[in-house]
Design a protein around this motif. Structure first.
Motif, PDB file in Angstrom:
ATOM      1  N   VAL A 224      -6.201  -4.629 -51.698  1.00  0.00           N
ATOM      2  CA  VAL A 224      -7.247  -3.701 -51.239  1.00  0.00           C
ATOM      3  C   VAL A 224      -8.196  -4.407 -50.276  1.00  0.00           C
ATOM      4  CG1 VAL A 224      -9.185  -2.258 -51.956  1.00  0.00           C
ATOM      5  CG2 VAL A 224      -7.102  -2.288 -53.324  1.00  0.00           C
ATOM      6  N   LEU A 225      -8.481  -5.672 -50.555  1.00  0.00           N
ATOM      7  CA  LEU A 225      -9.383  -6.454 -49.709  1.00  0.00           C
ATOM      8  C   LEU A 225      -8.726  -6.927 -48.415  1.00  0.00           C
ATOM      9  CD1 LEU A 225     -11.062  -8.594 -52.511  1.00  0.00           C
ATOM     10  CD2 LEU A 225     -12.153  -6.763 -51.199  1.00  0.00           C
ATOM     11  N   GLY A 226      -7.425  -6.656 -48.274  1.00  0.00           N
ATOM     12  CA  GLY A 226      -6.710  -7.072 -47.070  1.00  0.00           C
ATOM     13  C   GLY A 226      -6.297  -8.527 -47.072  1.00  0.00           C
ATOM     14  N   ARG A 227      -6.408  -9.180 -48.220  1.00  0.00           N
ATOM     15  CA  ARG A 227      -6.029 -10.592 -48.325  1.00  0.00           C
ATOM     16  C   ARG A 227      -4.558 -10.667 -48.740  1.00  0.00           C
ATOM     17  NH1 ARG A 227     -10.578 -13.255 -52.048  1.00  0.00           N
ATOM     18  NH2 ARG A 227      -9.060 -14.963 -51.922  1.00  0.00           N
ATOM     19  N   LEU A 228      -3.691 -10.316 -47.799  1.00  0.00           N
ATOM     20  CA  LEU A 228      -2.280 -10.127 -48.127  1.00  0.00           C
ATOM     21  C   LEU A 228      -1.565 -11.431 -48.472  1.00  0.00           C
ATOM     22  CD1 LEU A 228      -1.269  -7.426 -45.498  1.00  0.00           C
ATOM     23  CD2 LEU A 228      -2.121  -7.114 -47.829  1.00  0.00           C
ATOM     24  N   VAL A 229      -1.899 -12.511 -47.789  1.00  0.00           N
ATOM     25  CA  VAL A 229      -1.255 -13.799 -48.106  1.00  0.00           C
ATOM     26  C   VAL A 229      -1.584 -14.200 -49.543  1.00  0.00           C
ATOM     27  CG1 VAL A 229      -1.189 -16.251 -47.556  1.00  0.00           C
ATOM     28  CG2 VAL A 229      -1.192 -14.567 -45.709  1.00  0.00           C
ATOM     29  N   ASP A 230      -2.830 -14.043 -49.943  1.00  0.00           N
ATOM     30  CA  ASP A 230      -3.227 -14.369 -51.308  1.00  0.00           C
ATOM     31  C   ASP A 230      -2.578 -13.414 -52.306  1.00  0.00           C
ATOM     32  OD1 ASP A 230      -4.833 -16.476 -50.486  1.00  0.00           O
ATOM     33  OD2 ASP A 230      -6.613 -15.220 -50.303  1.00  0.00           O
TER      34      ASP A 230
END
Length: 239
Positions: free
Chosen positions: A130-136
């Motif tokens: 949701v936060l857009g932190r796709l790598v994480d």
């Protein structure tokens, strides 16, 4: 009388009282369970477990995370680092859309070696997406799969993130593994649709068509609304 950690000693009668509340919750008698919990928090306002159970009654059984959140906060004020309260606060925060705060709680739990690692990684991954932190998020889905190898739902979630990261071939591999892991179970038409979409993006028209057609054949009651129409729309017509 208090214990060494500063919390009040556990009254023996509370064990059975909380069991009765749990039986009420599990039998669907939520109003009665909530009424009993209100009585217990008035009678035992310094018992962290009682406050936690009030939060669970509201947040999990009553599906009211906003009402549950203050009770988890009270437990953490009374007993900093209380793992269950911190987990459920994180879950409530995520349900309320406060994902950055939820991730901070999940991070704190990971730092102390929280034993329910699968839940932690799954739920943190959802908030990170949701936060857009796709790598994480991809990292956490991978850590979740380390805890439950071959789980088709986890593979599906990681594939979705991999696709958003542009790693289409890796995403196809995850979906293929997810389909293979369901051996002996009904074929998942949604997995086939999603793999077909990725194959189409990779230029594999024949593979995409095969997935869409197999998906149509695998449709069953309870599949997501609109899946059948989507598969028919995507299926290329034979020349």
């Amino acid at each position: 009388m208090t214990e060494r950690n500063g919390r009040e000693a556990w009254p023996p009668e509370l064990t059975e009282l909380l069991r009765k509340v749990d039986r009420l919750r599990r039998s669907g008698r939520q109003d009665e369970a909530l009424s009993r919990m209100r009585q217990l928090v008035e009678a035992y306002p310094r018992q962290a477990r009682v406050l936690l159970e009030m939060g669970l009654t509201l947040g999990i059984w009553g599906r009211s995370p906003a009402e549950a959140l203050p009770w988890f906060e009270r437990v953490l004020e009374m007993a900093p680092g209380h793992a269950s309260a911190q987990l459920h606060r994180a879950l409530a925060l995520a349900r309320l859309g406060r994902h950055a705060e939820a991730v901070a709680d999940f991070d704190a739990l990971e730092a102390v070696g929280f034993r329910k690692a699968l839940v932690l990684h799954m739920k943190r991954a959802e908030s990170l997406e949701v936060l857009g932190r796709l790598v994480d998020a991809e990292r956490d889905w991978t850590l979740a799969l380390d805890e439950d190898p071959g789980n088709p739902w986890l593979l599906h979630q990681r594939a979705s993130v991999l696709a958003r990261l542009g790693r289409l071939e890796d995403a196809v591999k995850d979906l293929t593994e997810a389909l293979a892991s369901r051996e002996g179970e009904p074929v998942d038409a949604e997995l086939l649709r999603d793999r077909g979409v990725l194959r189409e993006r990779l230029g594999d028209t024949a593979g995409a068509r095969a997935d869409f057609e197999a998906g149509l054949s695998a449709l069953r009651e309870g599949d997501p609304h609109g899946l059948a129409e989507d598969l028919r729309r995507r299926r290329p017509q034979h020349p």
